[in-house]
Design a protein around this motif. Structure first.
Motif, PDB file in Angstrom:
ATOM      1  N   GLY A  51       0.888  -1.331   0.388  1.00 43.36           N
ATOM      2  CA  GLY A  51      -0.080   0.036  -0.168  1.00 43.36           C
ATOM      3  C   GLY A  51       1.045   1.181   0.181  1.00 43.36           C
ATOM      4  N   LEU A  52       2.018   1.234  -0.500  1.00 41.48           N
ATOM      5  CA  LEU A  52       3.041   2.475  -0.002  1.00 41.48           C
ATOM      6  C   LEU A  52       3.427   2.358  -1.907  1.00 41.48           C
ATOM      7  N   PRO A  53       3.387   4.076  -2.036  1.00 45.00           N
ATOM      8  CA  PRO A  53       3.858   4.292  -3.205  1.00 45.00           C
ATOM      9  C   PRO A  53       5.902   4.438  -3.873  1.00 45.00           C
ATOM     10  N   TRP A  54       5.392   3.810  -5.304  1.00 46.56           N
ATOM     11  CA  TRP A  54       7.255   3.718  -5.568  1.00 46.56           C
ATOM     12  C   TRP A  54       6.987   4.662  -6.684  1.00 46.56           C
ATOM     13  N   LEU A  55       7.435   5.521  -7.221  1.00 42.27           N
ATOM     14  CA  LEU A  55       7.280   6.301  -7.811  1.00 42.27           C
ATOM     15  C   LEU A  55       8.359   6.429  -9.870  1.00 42.27           C
ATOM     16  N   VAL A  56       8.056   6.845 -11.108  1.00 43.32           N
ATOM     17  CA  VAL A  56       9.019   6.381 -11.144  1.00 43.32           C
ATOM     18  C   VAL A  56       8.807   8.185 -12.731  1.00 43.32           C
ATOM     19  N   LEU A  57      10.237   8.750 -12.493  1.00 39.24           N
ATOM     20  CA  LEU A  57      10.475   9.921 -13.091  1.00 39.24           C
ATOM     21  C   LEU A  57      10.718   9.400 -14.610  1.00 39.24           C
ATOM     22  N   GLU A  58      10.499  10.062 -15.533  1.00 44.68           N
ATOM     23  CA  GLU A  58      10.156   9.546 -17.217  1.00 44.68           C
ATOM     24  C   GLU A  58      10.487  10.758 -17.675  1.00 44.68           C
ATOM     25  N   ILE A  59      11.413  10.909 -18.367  1.00 43.77           N
ATOM     26  CA  ILE A  59      12.377  12.073 -19.326  1.00 43.77           C
ATOM     27  C   ILE A  59      12.449  11.547 -20.147  1.00 43.77           C
ATOM     28  N   ASP A  60      11.646  12.521 -21.550  1.00 40.65           N
ATOM     29  CA  ASP A  60      11.500  12.125 -22.474  1.00 40.65           C
ATOM     30  C   ASP A  60      11.324  10.026 -23.291  1.00 40.65           C
ATOM     31  N   ASP A  61      10.441   9.706 -22.243  1.00 38.37           N
ATOM     32  CA  ASP A  61       9.708   8.443 -21.960  1.00 38.37           C
ATOM     33  C   ASP A  61      10.979   7.218 -22.019  1.00 38.37           C
ATOM     34  N   VAL A  62      12.027   7.857 -20.605  1.00 41.47           N
ATOM     35  CA  VAL A  62      13.351   7.046 -20.470  1.00 41.47           C
ATOM     36  C   VAL A  62      13.457   6.942 -19.598  1.00 41.47           C
ATOM     37  N   VAL A  63      13.262   5.736 -18.247  1.00 45.00           N
ATOM     38  CA  VAL A  63      13.534   6.035 -16.773  1.00 45.00           C
ATOM     39  C   VAL A  63      14.953   6.533 -15.913  1.00 45.00           C
ATOM     40  N   ALA A  64      14.293   8.110 -15.558  1.00 47.02           N
ATOM     41  CA  ALA A  64      15.634   8.588 -15.222  1.00 47.02           C
ATOM     42  C   ALA A  64      16.030   8.261 -13.908  1.00 47.02           C
ATOM     43  N   GLY A  65      14.587   7.941 -12.957  1.00 43.71           N
ATOM     44  CA  GLY A  65      15.140   7.699 -11.355  1.00 43.71           C
ATOM     45  C   GLY A  65      13.625   7.033 -10.845  1.00 43.71           C
TER      46      GLY A  65
END
Length: 172
Positions: A51-65
């Protein structure tokens, strides 16, 4: 274009590429061996199934963090406290991306009724300390020489952020 979205097991390989750089070259992580993709996928599932969040940062459709939160402790009284983590592709550090995804993680935690966020930071790590303090965290503890990596002892500091108060629960 920048986007932040929930993580899935399909992100595990890219997360490993980002994280294992820190494992192999820094004391930021106290892991000593690269994390395999299957293990990373399991970690994602454990966090999100809990029940906890795990978020993805995408820059120009590439996972950046990515950024996520885990339970602080197992006992029920700790249920409103979490420990947070954030990792960026090292090529993108210092451009505000960490603050962007971390702020979103904090918003997610608030929306889920969590109250306390704790960030453990291996010392020294000026960038991570600055990031936490920009987001309102304050240093609450410092443990000397609690880790050993690359043949040297490493200190860990803890920063804490109190989120919005919860109805019916008092502080102190």
């Amino acid at each position: 274009m920048t986007d932040i979205r929930p993580a899935s097991s399909l992100d595990a390989a890219r997360f490993c590429a980002i994280y294992n750089h820190y494992v192999a070259t820094t004391t930021i992580s106290f892991e000593e061996a690269p994390v395999p993709e299957a293990d990373m996928a399991g970690r994602i599932a454990d966090v999100t199934d809990g029940g906890l969040p795990w978020l993805v940062l995408e820059i120009d459709d590439v996972v950046a963090g990515y950024a996520y939160a885990t339970k602080w402790r197992a006992r029920p009284a700790y249920r409103h406290a979490v420990e947070s983590s954030v990792y960026l592709d090292p090529e993108l550090a210092g451009r505000g991306h960490g603050q962007r995804i971390y702020a979103r993680l904090l918003d997610e935690l608030r929306s889920r009724g969590l109250h306390t966020v704790i960030g453990g930071i291996a010392q020294p790590n000026e960038r991570s300390v600055a990031l936490h303090e920009r987001l309102g965290f304050r240093k609450v503890a410092h443990f000397a020489e609690v880790g050993v990596k690359f043949g040297r002892r490493v200190d860990v500091g803890y920063w804490q952020l109190l989120l919005a108060p919860q109805p019916g629960v008092t502080s102190g």
